[in-house]
Structures are given as C-alpha cells and as structure tokens.
Design a protein around this motif. Structure first.
Motif, PDB file in Angstrom:
ATOM      1  N   PRO A 117       0.683  -1.282  -0.088  1.00 50.94           N
ATOM      2  CA  PRO A 117       0.028  -0.087  -0.042  1.00 50.94           C
ATOM      3  C   PRO A 117       0.899   1.373   0.162  1.00 50.94           C
ATOM      4  CG  PRO A 117       0.104  -0.947   2.188  1.00 50.94           C
ATOM      5  CD  PRO A 117       0.804  -1.769   1.346  1.00 50.94           C
ATOM      6  N   ALA A 118       0.263   2.294  -0.826  1.00 49.97           N
ATOM      7  CA  ALA A 118       0.892   3.832  -0.628  1.00 49.97           C
ATOM      8  C   ALA A 118      -0.261   4.596  -1.104  1.00 49.97           C
ATOM      9  CB  ALA A 118       2.198   3.797  -1.790  1.00 49.97           C
ATOM     10  N   ALA A 119      -0.405   5.433   0.019  1.00 51.55           N
ATOM     11  CA  ALA A 119      -1.661   6.511  -0.119  1.00 51.55           C
ATOM     12  C   ALA A 119      -1.609   7.341  -1.209  1.00 51.55           C
ATOM     13  CB  ALA A 119      -1.612   7.085   1.202  1.00 51.55           C
ATOM     14  N   VAL A 120      -2.922   7.637  -1.676  1.00 46.76           N
ATOM     15  CA  VAL A 120      -3.025   8.454  -2.690  1.00 46.76           C
ATOM     16  C   VAL A 120      -3.720   9.587  -2.321  1.00 46.76           C
ATOM     17  CG1 VAL A 120      -4.571   8.895  -4.792  1.00 46.76           C
ATOM     18  CG2 VAL A 120      -3.599   6.630  -4.643  1.00 46.76           C
ATOM     19  N   GLY A 121      -3.104  11.045  -2.880  1.00 48.68           N
ATOM     20  CA  GLY A 121      -3.378  12.198  -2.437  1.00 48.68           C
ATOM     21  C   GLY A 121      -4.813  12.527  -2.923  1.00 48.68           C
ATOM     22  N   THR A 122      -5.759  13.091  -2.164  1.00 51.83           N
ATOM     23  CA  THR A 122      -7.015  13.508  -2.506  1.00 51.83           C
ATOM     24  C   THR A 122      -7.292  14.981  -2.233  1.00 51.83           C
ATOM     25  OG1 THR A 122      -7.963  13.051  -0.424  1.00 51.83           O
ATOM     26  CG2 THR A 122      -7.806  11.085  -2.161  1.00 51.83           C
ATOM     27  N   GLY A 123      -6.244  15.786  -2.145  1.00 47.15           N
ATOM     28  CA  GLY A 123      -6.428  17.072  -1.873  1.00 47.15           C
ATOM     29  C   GLY A 123      -6.712  18.080  -2.928  1.00 47.15           C
ATOM     30  N   LEU A 124      -6.606  17.511  -4.235  1.00 50.62           N
ATOM     31  CA  LEU A 124      -6.924  18.215  -5.358  1.00 50.62           C
ATOM     32  C   LEU A 124      -8.170  17.763  -6.136  1.00 50.62           C
ATOM     33  CD1 LEU A 124      -3.130  19.235  -6.609  1.00 50.62           C
ATOM     34  CD2 LEU A 124      -4.875  20.557  -5.285  1.00 50.62           C
ATOM     35  N   VAL A 125      -8.469  18.248  -7.278  1.00 48.41           N
ATOM     36  CA  VAL A 125      -9.676  17.556  -8.086  1.00 48.41           C
ATOM     37  C   VAL A 125      -9.241  16.431  -8.702  1.00 48.41           C
ATOM     38  CG1 VAL A 125     -10.816  17.842 -10.357  1.00 48.41           C
ATOM     39  CG2 VAL A 125     -10.397  19.978  -8.581  1.00 48.41           C
ATOM     40  N   PHE A 126      -7.878  16.269  -9.033  1.00 49.71           N
ATOM     41  CA  PHE A 126      -7.611  14.811  -9.376  1.00 49.71           C
ATOM     42  C   PHE A 126      -6.501  14.468  -8.279  1.00 49.71           C
ATOM     43  CE2 PHE A 126      -9.056  16.612 -13.319  1.00 49.71           C
ATOM     44  CZ  PHE A 126     -10.109  15.889 -13.636  1.00 49.71           C
ATOM     45  N   ASP A 127      -6.290  12.940  -8.345  1.00 45.58           N
ATOM     46  CA  ASP A 127      -5.489  12.310  -7.320  1.00 45.58           C
ATOM     47  C   ASP A 127      -4.027  12.489  -7.615  1.00 45.58           C
ATOM     48  OD1 ASP A 127      -7.416  10.924  -6.033  1.00 45.58           O
ATOM     49  OD2 ASP A 127      -7.193   9.162  -7.004  1.00 45.58           O
ATOM     50  N   LEU A 128      -3.337  12.613  -6.254  1.00 46.98           N
ATOM     51  CA  LEU A 128      -1.675  12.441  -6.706  1.00 46.98           C
ATOM     52  C   LEU A 128      -1.243  11.435  -6.157  1.00 46.98           C
ATOM     53  CD1 LEU A 128      -2.981  15.622  -5.419  1.00 46.98           C
ATOM     54  CD2 LEU A 128      -0.643  16.123  -5.214  1.00 46.98           C
ATOM     55  N   HIS A 129      -0.422  10.824  -7.262  1.00 48.28           N
ATOM     56  CA  HIS A 129       0.143   9.516  -7.030  1.00 48.28           C
ATOM     57  C   HIS A 129       1.588   9.480  -6.493  1.00 48.28           C
ATOM     58  CE1 HIS A 129      -2.996   8.245 -10.111  1.00 48.28           C
ATOM     59  NE2 HIS A 129      -3.615   8.123  -9.006  1.00 48.28           N
ATOM     60  N   THR A 130       1.983  10.471  -5.741  1.00 48.31           N
ATOM     61  CA  THR A 130       3.281  10.629  -5.304  1.00 48.31           C
ATOM     62  C   THR A 130       4.010   9.325  -4.655  1.00 48.31           C
ATOM     63  OG1 THR A 130       2.821  13.092  -5.129  1.00 48.31           O
ATOM     64  CG2 THR A 130       5.087  12.222  -4.233  1.00 48.31           C
ATOM     65  N   ALA A 131       3.133   8.762  -3.704  1.00 50.76           N
ATOM     66  CA  ALA A 131       3.666   7.865  -2.843  1.00 50.76           C
ATOM     67  C   ALA A 131       3.703   6.627  -3.748  1.00 50.76           C
ATOM     68  CB  ALA A 131       2.844   7.786  -1.695  1.00 50.76           C
ATOM     69  N   PRO A 132       2.555   6.199  -4.473  1.00 52.49           N
ATOM     70  CA  PRO A 132       2.775   4.967  -5.352  1.00 52.49           C
ATOM     71  C   PRO A 132       3.744   4.960  -6.226  1.00 52.49           C
ATOM     72  CG  PRO A 132       0.342   5.755  -5.133  1.00 52.49           C
ATOM     73  CD  PRO A 132       1.152   6.806  -4.567  1.00 52.49           C
ATOM     74  N   MET A 133       4.287   6.129  -6.794  1.00 49.39           N
ATOM     75  CA  MET A 133       5.179   6.154  -7.835  1.00 49.39           C
ATOM     76  C   MET A 133       6.680   5.818  -6.952  1.00 49.39           C
ATOM     77  SD  MET A 133       6.386   9.298 -10.359  1.00 49.39           S
ATOM     78  CE  MET A 133       4.990   9.068 -11.393  1.00 49.39           C
ATOM     79  N   ALA A 134       6.796   6.391  -5.741  1.00 48.13           N
ATOM     80  CA  ALA A 134       7.920   6.384  -4.869  1.00 48.13           C
ATOM     81  C   ALA A 134       8.007   4.709  -4.666  1.00 48.13           C
ATOM     82  CB  ALA A 134       7.762   7.090  -3.668  1.00 48.13           C
ATOM     83  N   LEU A 135       6.789   4.054  -4.421  1.00 46.39           N
ATOM     84  CA  LEU A 135       6.910   2.716  -3.913  1.00 46.39           C
ATOM     85  C   LEU A 135       7.227   1.997  -5.023  1.00 46.39           C
ATOM     86  CD1 LEU A 135       6.556   0.179  -1.961  1.00 46.39           C
ATOM     87  CD2 LEU A 135       3.875   0.638  -2.352  1.00 46.39           C
ATOM     88  N   ALA A 136       6.766   2.295  -6.326  1.00 43.17           N
ATOM     89  CA  ALA A 136       7.252   1.612  -7.475  1.00 43.17           C
ATOM     90  C   ALA A 136       8.663   1.325  -7.784  1.00 43.17           C
ATOM     91  CB  ALA A 136       6.494   2.243  -8.823  1.00 43.17           C
ATOM     92  N   MET A 137       9.299   2.345  -7.485  1.00 44.11           N
ATOM     93  CA  MET A 137      11.020   2.601  -7.439  1.00 44.11           C
ATOM     94  C   MET A 137      11.480   1.658  -6.420  1.00 44.11           C
ATOM     95  SD  MET A 137      11.838   3.975 -10.179  1.00 44.11           S
ATOM     96  CE  MET A 137      10.392   3.036 -10.979  1.00 44.11           C
ATOM     97  N   VAL A 138      10.950   1.640  -5.205  1.00 41.08           N
ATOM     98  CA  VAL A 138      11.365   0.797  -3.917  1.00 41.08           C
ATOM     99  C   VAL A 138      11.181  -0.767  -4.707  1.00 41.08           C
ATOM    100  CG1 VAL A 138      10.914  -0.083  -1.754  1.00 41.08           C
ATOM    101  CG2 VAL A 138      10.812   2.501  -2.322  1.00 41.08           C
ATOM    102  N   VAL A 139      10.163  -1.000  -5.144  1.00 43.54           N
ATOM    103  CA  VAL A 139       9.811  -2.383  -5.804  1.00 43.54           C
ATOM    104  C   VAL A 139      10.965  -2.560  -6.817  1.00 43.54           C
ATOM    105  CG1 VAL A 139       8.458  -3.806  -7.049  1.00 43.54           C
ATOM    106  CG2 VAL A 139       7.529  -2.352  -5.240  1.00 43.54           C
ATOM    107  N   LEU A 140      11.329  -1.814  -7.756  1.00 46.74           N
ATOM    108  CA  LEU A 140      12.227  -1.911  -8.678  1.00 46.74           C
ATOM    109  C   LEU A 140      13.667  -2.057  -7.999  1.00 46.74           C
ATOM    110  CD1 LEU A 140      13.248  -2.390 -11.349  1.00 46.74           C
ATOM    111  CD2 LEU A 140      13.126   0.078 -11.644  1.00 46.74           C
ATOM    112  N   GLN A 141      13.775  -1.408  -6.917  1.00 50.64           N
ATOM    113  CA  GLN A 141      15.204  -1.573  -6.258  1.00 50.64           C
ATOM    114  C   GLN A 141      15.237  -2.719  -5.502  1.00 50.64           C
ATOM    115  OE1 GLN A 141      17.792   0.813  -5.590  1.00 50.64           O
ATOM    116  NE2 GLN A 141      18.837  -1.168  -4.865  1.00 50.64           N
ATOM    117  N   ALA A 142      13.996  -3.505  -4.993  1.00 55.65           N
ATOM    118  CA  ALA A 142      14.079  -4.927  -4.532  1.00 55.65           C
ATOM    119  C   ALA A 142      14.312  -5.965  -5.832  1.00 55.65           C
ATOM    120  CB  ALA A 142      12.609  -5.059  -3.983  1.00 55.65           C
ATOM    121  N   ILE A 143      13.969  -5.625  -6.983  1.00 62.07           N
ATOM    122  CA  ILE A 143      14.223  -6.516  -7.973  1.00 62.07           C
ATOM    123  C   ILE A 143      15.648  -6.502  -8.213  1.00 62.07           C
ATOM    124  CG2 ILE A 143      13.811  -7.120 -10.382  1.00 62.07           C
ATOM    125  CD1 ILE A 143      10.778  -5.730 -10.156  1.00 62.07           C
TER     126      ILE A 143
END
Length: 285
Positions: free
Chosen positions: A232-258
């Motif tokens: 899990p990585a929380a999605v930002g909901t403070g603007l009209v459309f979602d912010l995906h900062t944390a999921p994007m960071a987590l994606a790179m963490v997973v790539l590091q694990a690979i």
C-alpha cells in the motif's frame, strides 16, 4: 486573532469534513467550492452551490450523501455549526488548499517510509518479480502512467517487461501469452477509482497461474481480494484529481528490490546499457 486567521478557522473546519473521504472528481470540485466560500456557504442553497462549483444540483445532493448526510439540507446545517461556532484554536500555518495538498503528500511519503522499516514484504516482492520471465506490468486508466514509468526503468535490468495498459478482450490474450511464455508473476498498479477491467484482469491472471503483486492505495483496497502480496501507498486526494506521489515512490522501491534480488544480472544489464548508450550517444551528459 487577526482577520486572516479568523477566516482560516472556518476554512479548516470545512476542509476537515472531507478528510479521509473518497470523493469523485466532480465531488472534489464541490468540496473545493465549499472551502473557498467557507464563511458564506452554510447560507447557500444546493442550486447556488451547484452554480458556484459548475456542477448539477443532483451532484450536490450526492456529494452530501457521500459525506454521510441524508441530503444537502443536513450538510448545510453541519456547515453552519462549523462556520458559526467559536473562532478560537485555529491556525493558518498550513497555508492554502494547494499547500495543504502538497503537505498531505509529504505525510503520505512519511507514512510509506515508516512502513518500509520492515523490508521483508518488499524483498519478497522483488524475488517474485525478478524471476518472472517475462514480467507483465498491469496499469489501466489512471494507473497506466505508473505502469509505464516503472516499466521504462525495469527494462534496463529485466530482459522482458511487458506493459499491459489497454483493457478489453486483448488484455486477457496478452495475459495468457505472458503466462505461456513463462511468466510467473504480475505486478499490478490498482488505484482509485478502481476500473472494473482491472479486477477482471487480476482474476484472469490468477486463473493463468500468475502470482499477483499489487501496488495500491490501501491495505483494504479491493485489490487485496485478488493479490498474493499487497503493497500500500496512499493516494493524495487534496486536489480535483488524485496525486500519485507515494505509489510512484513505492514503484521505484519495488524496482530496487528486483535489483537486489538479482544483483549480478542487474549489474551486467546496466553495464551493457551504458555501453550501448555511449556508443549511440543517447545522452548529452
């Protein structure tokens, strides 16, 4: 209390109504309208709010119900309680709604960092994905850019990354083809508003024998019913459309694990890429 601070108090109280509530883009437009007109909104009719927000009156009613009220009159009563109460105890230190949204993303990243203290689940994801040849990466609609972002870098260390970013019957074909070619795992980006096709694809992936690793917005996301491993990585909901900062960071963490799961292969592929890039003069620096 100075005038600007006094105005900030009802604004913050109205904003707190929406904290943690999953709203559609239209509903977020209404929420922003209520925040911007916090000192007057409790005296506005549903039609007036709809006109200010540029939405339909039924949308305002559905918005009120999404917040747990029977209708807009009940929401207006709650707004009046919040905006006409005591003005003590508030602070404008957190800034305007744009600053609030960015600071909320900082909090999401901080929460993600805390969850990474236990590296076991990330390491497991890395092992599962590193050995999958090919490695299918699923991301539909809002999740498609994250799947492409991950795949762009993953292709530098993995010999066969396949992005699945289109729905329809061809998606099932591509899943089955990946499994037939030897894939053992699927990385899926599952983000709100949760496209139905995403879950159809996850069911097909499981039926094809693939282990599903899902990056999603919450441990209790609907993806949990279909994934072997949920990250899990929380999605930002403070603007009209979602912010995906944390999921994007987590994606790179997973790539590091690979990369960590297959360090020798990773190093060899990176060196081969750098050699090719230098020969072709791909980059200026």
């Amino acid at each position: 209390m100075n005038e600007s601070a006094a105005v900030a108090v009802p604004t913050e109280r109205v904003r707190d109504l929406f904290h943690g509530v999953r709203l559609t883009p239209t509903q977020r437009r209404i929420a922003h309208c209520l925040v911007q007109h916090a000192t007057a909104v409790s005296y506005l009719s549903a039609a007036e709010v709809a006109e200010l927000a540029g939405v339909s009156q039924p949308s305002v009613t559905r918005f009120a119900m999404a917040l747990g009220h029977d209708g807009y009159p009940a929401l207006r009563r709650r707004l009046r309680e919040l905006t006409t109460g005591s003005t003590g105890g508030g602070s404008s230190d957190d800034g305007n709604e744009l600053q609030q949204a960015v600071r909320a993303e900082m909090a999401n990243l901080d929460r993600l960092a805390g969850e990474l203290a236990d590296r076991g689940r990330i390491a497991e994801a890395g092992r599962l994905l590193a050995v999958s040849r090919p490695l299918p990466v699923l991301g539909l609609r809002a999740a498609a850019p994250l799947a492409a972002y991950f795949a762009y870098f993953a292709a530098k260390v993995h010999p066969d990354v396949r992005v699945l970013d289109d729905g329809g019957s061809l998606l099932t074909d591509r899943l089955e083809q990946a499994a037939a070619a030897g894939a053992s795992a699927l990385l899926a980006f599952v983000l709100p508003r949760y496209p139905r096709e995403t879950f159809d694809a996850l069911r097909e992936a499981r039926a094809a024998g693939l282990t599903v690793v899902a990056i999603t917005d919450s441990p209790v996301s609907p993806a949990a019913d279909h994934a072997t491993l949920v990250l899990p990585a929380a999605v930002g909901t403070g603007l009209v459309f979602d912010l995906h900062t944390a999921p994007m960071a987590l994606a790179m963490v997973v790539l590091q694990a690979i990369c960590d799961a297959a360090p020798a292969d990773t190093q060899a592929r990176l060196e081969a890429f750098e050699s090719s890039a230098a020969r072709r003069q791909l980059f200026l620096g």
